[in-house]
Design a protein around this motif. Structure first.
Motif, PDB file in Angstrom:
ATOM      1  N   UNK A 117       0.825  -1.208   0.000  1.00 55.39           N
ATOM      2  CA  UNK A 117       0.000   0.000   0.000  1.00 55.39           C
ATOM      3  C   UNK A 117       0.863   1.263   0.000  1.00 55.39           C
ATOM      4  N   UNK A 118       1.951   1.244   0.772  1.00 52.78           N
ATOM      5  CA  UNK A 118       2.863   2.396   0.765  1.00 52.78           C
ATOM      6  C   UNK A 118       3.570   2.546  -0.572  1.00 52.78           C
ATOM      7  N   UNK A 119       3.946   1.434  -1.185  1.00 54.90           N
ATOM      8  CA  UNK A 119       4.612   1.491  -2.487  1.00 54.90           C
ATOM      9  C   UNK A 119       3.687   2.089  -3.536  1.00 54.90           C
ATOM     10  N   UNK A 120       2.435   1.665  -3.536  1.00 56.56           N
ATOM     11  CA  UNK A 120       1.489   2.186  -4.522  1.00 56.56           C
ATOM     12  C   UNK A 120       1.239   3.685  -4.328  1.00 56.56           C
ATOM     13  N   UNK A 121       1.245   4.101  -3.087  1.00 56.57           N
ATOM     14  CA  UNK A 121       0.953   5.509  -2.823  1.00 56.57           C
ATOM     15  C   UNK A 121       2.175   6.391  -2.956  1.00 56.57           C
ATOM     16  N   UNK A 122       3.323   5.962  -2.406  1.00 57.11           N
ATOM     17  CA  UNK A 122       4.500   6.837  -2.363  1.00 57.11           C
ATOM     18  C   UNK A 122       5.367   6.667  -3.606  1.00 57.11           C
ATOM     19  N   UNK A 123       5.726   5.438  -3.942  1.00 61.31           N
ATOM     20  CA  UNK A 123       6.645   5.213  -5.058  1.00 61.31           C
ATOM     21  C   UNK A 123       5.936   5.291  -6.409  1.00 61.31           C
ATOM     22  N   UNK A 124       4.756   4.704  -6.522  1.00 58.10           N
ATOM     23  CA  UNK A 124       4.069   4.715  -7.812  1.00 58.10           C
ATOM     24  C   UNK A 124       3.303   6.005  -8.037  1.00 58.10           C
ATOM     25  N   UNK A 125       2.869   6.652  -6.959  1.00 56.42           N
ATOM     26  CA  UNK A 125       2.169   7.933  -7.107  1.00 56.42           C
ATOM     27  C   UNK A 125       0.676   7.811  -7.352  1.00 56.42           C
ATOM     28  N   UNK A 126       0.059   6.681  -6.995  1.00 52.29           N
ATOM     29  CA  UNK A 126      -1.392   6.553  -7.149  1.00 52.29           C
ATOM     30  C   UNK A 126      -2.111   7.299  -6.031  1.00 52.29           C
ATOM     31  N   UNK A 127      -3.294   7.794  -6.352  1.00 47.65           N
ATOM     32  CA  UNK A 127      -4.132   8.459  -5.374  1.00 47.65           C
ATOM     33  C   UNK A 127      -4.935   7.416  -4.590  1.00 47.65           C
ATOM     34  N   UNK A 128      -5.575   7.871  -3.504  1.00 50.79           N
ATOM     35  CA  UNK A 128      -6.306   6.954  -2.640  1.00 50.79           C
ATOM     36  C   UNK A 128      -7.445   6.271  -3.380  1.00 50.79           C
ATOM     37  N   UNK A 129      -8.196   7.024  -4.167  1.00 51.44           N
ATOM     38  CA  UNK A 129      -9.306   6.424  -4.904  1.00 51.44           C
ATOM     39  C   UNK A 129      -8.814   5.486  -5.996  1.00 51.44           C
ATOM     40  N   UNK A 130      -7.643   5.783  -6.568  1.00 55.19           N
ATOM     41  CA  UNK A 130      -7.077   4.891  -7.582  1.00 55.19           C
ATOM     42  C   UNK A 130      -6.630   3.572  -6.953  1.00 55.19           C
ATOM     43  N   UNK A 131      -6.054   3.651  -5.755  1.00 52.14           N
ATOM     44  CA  UNK A 131      -5.655   2.425  -5.057  1.00 52.14           C
ATOM     45  C   UNK A 131      -6.879   1.584  -4.721  1.00 52.14           C
TER      46      UNK A 131
END
Length: 424
Positions: free
Chosen positions: A305-319
């Protein structure tokens, strides 16, 4: 003294031979008497059984005679050895006195008067070559040999009813014997008392017969769980609006699910609902599609979850959208997930919103995705923007078989694609 010892031994041997000769003579006489008298006995009393009192008494008398003979022999040899040692220590000049032999004569061993037949080779145990009836053969019990220690459960299958029936259910013993203390636990279990109730419980909640072997192969400890605890956990899942079919499917695909307490199951459901900001319906949907989320560690989930948000740059709704569509993203290998995202976003130039729209690409094989993109790029058809002509969907790029990919997307033959793969 040595000459006297030699003479005594010769006398001993002569008396022994005389005893055997007289005994053999008596045996022949009794045999003749048995052949004449025995016939009438068999006619009146039926066939002579092995447990007849007369035969047993005869064998006992013969054993007493032979044991008496050997006892006198051993006593004589012991006495002679002591006296010979004494004569060696104290030399004597006088002539040794004659001592009577300690071995009894034949007349000292009288045979019983009522003895009819004496079998010299008879024994209390049955002979291995003697024919027996079918009823006696069925009654013979052969003790099963169970090895005390072994490196494999295979040696115990024929001796253990529990292991035999588990193999028939499709349990992979080679997986269980790798785990410490599991083999000894299975050998201590009684099938009717310990295993059968658990199997019946799994069938009652809807687990198919073909999945029973898989469940026990991956979680043999479910056999040691209390049935009341198992029923309580099933009731909890149903209280959270999981259908009976969904619970059976979750147990079949996540064998350790019912080993966890109700408190832990409730905490896991609350964690995913809070972390992903999902509704209760979407949380049930995610957990039902990937039930091992309730069993495994939460550390890989938090890290992804941290990788998707911090490293990949996805937003909360995208995750949220990605997790609902592809729950495996939460438990995927971090290195593989990062490798695929980097290639799709940086090499293929696919923006975040398109990856969110087709999140299946994050669950595809990197090598297949790379080969197909390079082949389309070689043909000049690597176009992934839906607003431009000759648009190629990421979903079809990642999921279509090779033949359909070549004919529908690349507009080439399968042989051309295989030849291109050899150049990579």
């Amino acid at each position: 003294m040595s000459m006297f010892s030699t003479c005594a031994k010769l006398c001993l041997q002569c008396r022994g031979l005389l005893l055997l000769k007289n005994s053999a003579h008596l045996h022949n006489v009794h045999v003749l008497r048995s052949t004449t008298v025995g016939k009438s006995t068999r006619i009146s009393n039926g066939l002579l059984s092995r447990g007849n009192h007369t035969a047993a008494q005869s064998r006992l008398n013969w054993k007493r005679q032979t044991s008496c003979y050997y006892d006198y022999t051993a006593k004589y040899l012991t006495t002679e050895a002591k006296e010979s040692k004494h004569t060696e220590d104290v030399p004597r000049t006088d002539v040794p006195e004659y001592k009577p032999a300690l071995v009894p004569t034949v007349h000292a061993l009288p045979l019983p008067q009522n003895q009819i037949f004496v079998d010299l080779e008879a024994d209390d145990k049955l002979s291995a070559l003697e024919e027996i009836s079918d009823e006696e053969a069925v009654g013979i019990s052969i003790p099963s040999f169970i090895p005390l220690t072994s490196d494999s459960l295979q040696e115990y299958v024929d001796k253990s009813e529990t292991l035999t029936k588990l193999v028939q259910l499709g349990v992979s013993l080679w997986k269980l014997e790798r785990r410490p203390n599991v083999g000894s636990m299975l050998l201590r279990l009684d099938f009717n008392r310990d295993v059968a109730p658990c199997l019946l419980f799994l069938k009652e909640i809807g687990v198919e017969d073909s999945r029973l072997g898989y469940i026990i192969s991956h979680n043999p400890f479910i056999l040691s769980e209390n049935l009341e605890n198992l029923q309580t956990r099933v009731n909890y899942l149903k209280s959270r609006k999981f259908s009976a079919e969904t619970v059976a499917s979750m147990v079949s695909r996540a064998p350790y699910l019912l080993n966890f307490s109700v408190k832990r199951l409730d905490n896991r459901l609350g964690f995913f609902q809070q972390q992903l900001k999902l509704s209760a319906s979407n949380t049930r949907n995610v957990v039902a599609r990937l039930p091992r989320l309730l069993c495994g560690s939460l550390e890989p989930v938090k890290e992804n979850l941290k990788v998707c948000e911090i490293e990949f740059g996805f937003k909360q709704n995208e995750i949220q959208h990605i997790v609902i569509a592809v729950p495996k993203v939460l438990t995927a290998n971090k290195r593989k997930l990062t490798q695929i995202f980097d290639f799709v976003h940086n090499t293929m130039k696919v923006p975040h919103h398109l990856i969110t729209k087709f999140p299946q690409v994050l669950n595809s094989k990197f090598l297949r995705l790379r080969e197909r993109h390079l082949f389309l790029e070689y043909l000049g058809k690597a176009q992934y923007d839906p607003d431009l002509p000759s648009y190629i969907s990421l979903d079809r790029l990642a999921t279509l078989p090779d033949e359909n990919f070549c004919t529908d997307l690349a507009m080439a033959t399968l042989e051309d694609f295989y030849l291109f793969q050899k150049t990579l």
